[in-house]
Design a protein around this motif. Sequence first.
Motif, short mmCIF file in Angstrom:
data_model
loop_
_atom_site.label_atom_id
_atom_site.label_comp_id
_atom_site.label_asym_id
_atom_site.label_seq_id
_atom_site.Cartn_x
_atom_site.Cartn_y
_atom_site.Cartn_z
N GLU A 30 0.82 -1.21 0.00
CA GLU A 30 0.00 0.00 0.00
C GLU A 30 0.85 1.26 0.00
O GLU A 30 0.37 2.33 -0.32
CB GLU A 30 -0.94 -0.01 1.20
N PRO A 53 -0.61 4.75 -4.56
CA PRO A 53 -1.05 4.35 -3.22
C PRO A 53 -2.48 4.80 -2.89
O PRO A 53 -3.15 4.13 -2.09
CB PRO A 53 -0.03 5.03 -2.30
N ARG A 71 -6.18 -2.79 -6.16
CA ARG A 71 -5.33 -3.28 -5.08
C ARG A 71 -6.19 -3.66 -3.89
O ARG A 71 -7.22 -3.03 -3.62
CB ARG A 71 -4.28 -2.23 -4.71
N ASN A 73 -5.38 -4.01 -0.11
CA ASN A 73 -4.32 -3.81 0.89
C ASN A 73 -4.38 -4.86 1.99
O ASN A 73 -3.35 -5.23 2.55
CB ASN A 73 -4.43 -2.41 1.48
#
Length: 121
Positions: A30, A53, A71, A73
Amino acid sequence: QLQLVESGGGLVQPGGSLRVSCASSGFPLERYSIGWFRQAPGKEHEGVSCISPVGATNYADSVKGRFTVSRDNAKNTVYLQMNSLEPEDTAVYYCAAALYSAYDCLPLTDWGQGTQVTVSS
């Protein structure tokens, strides 16, 4: 040292879908922008997609509207969902920590093993 491992490649027919994954052990992804890159036989590495991020993304023109980067995390994993695959997408796909901008994605880490994606009938 940040080490990334790609997985999820395979053989798929034209028009099909595949999701490849990029995972790290020990380093929280992350914190990093992560880029997806690919190398077709006889060609140089080319950028495919990048995610910052905070979740900002960019895509190569050749994959816009077909590929989606995301993504998770909690799982320390970055994904590349590939839809409407074409034979021209055949390549080894790599992920790397990257320098993200709205229109570019520059790899910062060495290439790993990659994962082979083959689109063929």
